[in-house]
Design an enzyme around this catalytic site. Structure first.
Site, PDB file in Angstrom:
ATOM      1  N   HIS A  29      34.839   7.885  32.537  1.00 21.28           N
ATOM      2  CA  HIS A  29      34.509   7.786  33.957  1.00 21.28           C
ATOM      3  C   HIS A  29      33.269   8.615  34.294  1.00 21.28           C
ATOM      4  CE1 HIS A  29      35.430   8.451  38.396  1.00 21.28           C
ATOM      5  NE2 HIS A  29      35.496   7.137  38.270  1.00 21.28           N
ATOM      6  N   TYR A  63      28.002   4.106  49.394  1.00 20.37           N
ATOM      7  CA  TYR A  63      28.722   5.339  49.085  1.00 20.37           C
ATOM      8  C   TYR A  63      27.820   6.560  49.290  1.00 20.37           C
ATOM      9  CZ  TYR A  63      32.149   2.456  46.497  1.00 20.37           C
ATOM     10  OH  TYR A  63      33.088   1.537  46.122  1.00 20.37           O
ATOM     11  N   HIS A 187      32.148   9.769  48.544  1.00 19.23           N
ATOM     12  CA  HIS A 187      32.450   9.576  47.125  1.00 19.23           C
ATOM     13  C   HIS A 187      32.012  10.731  46.245  1.00 19.23           C
ATOM     14  CE1 HIS A 187      32.288   7.224  43.232  1.00 19.23           C
ATOM     15  NE2 HIS A 187      33.460   6.850  43.719  1.00 19.23           N
TER      16      HIS A 187
END
Length: 338
Positions: A29, A63, A187
């Protein structure tokens, strides 16, 4: 998203790039890029980028994410080590400068929370401010309860799921939790521990969910530039001052919208930050030729992807036809021969 990743992977491989598809037990990620240079004298230098968001042209417009670029050698060495380990199907267990989950993330957070507890116990002012998307890591929640009981001031900015309740006497009375829901999706992830000269500030890709701390590869970096540190602190300051889009969690887990006090000027955090960061942006003049070239490149990529999909469909059709023929032959071939 995954189909898009597969399509682009095929394009990159056809262009000669090496694509590392990740690990079997951990999701990668992290948002990490490292450029390695070697000069004529054989000296190696690094330029490393650590982000909180994906390399996605759509989400970049929707975002609130952060992108940090540094030429710090220790960060560069860590980044190269991360890529080397991924290429071997391994995770990174030790680092010089970066936090790298699953082995060097949660432990660092717990260590810095312990430091603030000790500061508070010895007459100082323990301080923690964390901006994330979600929070359910039990071990870190328990450590924050311990820190609150010691008197450490804790500010959490959690947009989504948060399993810790603030303001409970004897447990979390020194913790506040805010959620900001505005035009842009919050975010970015920012971690601040301490104040003054001992202050540590980090930014990176991971939340404080079990999946982030235990089952993912995440990357966090600590900016040393005073300008960057001030920018990150300003983001948290605006989150704290917002009176237009903020919700304050109550001890029972419900949220109450933050109301503007009488006589106060309203503060829209996202719009204030939009104006604040605009002054740091380089003025970019329209470049028609560049725009045209980008459009042509985009069309080429789309054509290539269509060709790849068509090729895959043809192969799939051929495989199905061949399978059907084999089944037909197995069922009726002998009978026809008789």
């Amino acid at each position: 998203d995954e189909q898009s990743n597969i399509d682009y992977s095929a394009i990159l491989e056809e262009a000669g790039c090496r694509v590392i598809y990740g690990l079997s037990d951990y999701k990668v990620h992290a948002k990490l890029c490292v450029i390695t240079r070697k000069n004529a004298a054989g000296e190696v230098s690094y330029t490393t980028q650590i982000g909180t968001g994906n390399y996605n042209e759509k989400t970049s417009e929707q975002y609130t994410d952060l992108c940090f670029i540094t030429n710090d050698d220790a960060v560069g060495r860590d980044a190269v080590q991360v890529f080397n380990h991924l290429s071997l199907g391994e995770t990174t267990e030790e680092t010089e400068a970066l936090w790298v989950a699953p082995h060097c993330y949660r432990s660092r957070v717990l260590e810095l929370l312990d430091r603030e507890i000790e500061v508070q116990k010895h007459g100082g002012h323990g301080y923690v401010a964390i901006k994330i998307n979600s929070f359910n890591d039990v071990e870190i929640m328990e450590k924050m309860v311990e820190a609150s009981q010691a008197g450490v001031e804790i500010h959490l900015y959690v947009r989504g799921i948060c399993c810790l309740r603030p303001g409970i006497e004897g447990y979390t009375e020194n913790i506040t939790i805010r959620a900001l829901l505005g035009r842009y999706l919050e975010h970015s992830r920012i971690f601040v521990f301490g104040e003054g000269e001992r202050q540590r500030i980090f930014l990176g890709s991971g939340d404080l969910l079990n999946r982030n701390t235990r089952r993912r590869v995440e990357i966090f970096a600590e900016p040393k530039s005073q300008t960057v540190r001030e920018q990150l602190l300003h983001i948290l300051e605006m989150l704290e001052k917002d009176t237009c889009q903020s919700w304050l969690m109550q001890p029972d887990g419900t949220y109450q919208r933050v109301q503007q006090a009488e006589g106060e000027t309203s503060v829209n955090c996202q719009m204030r930050l939009y104006d604040y960061f605009t002054k740091y942006a380089d003025p970019i003049k329209p470049q028609p030729r560049r725009t045209q070239k980008l459009q042509e490149e985009k069309e080429t990529v789309e054509r290539t992807m269509q060709q790849l999909r068509s090729k895959e469909q043809e192969q799939e059709t051929e495989e199905k036809t061949g399978l059907f023929k084999r089944i037909w032959k197995a069922l009726f071939g002998k009978r026809r021969a008789k």
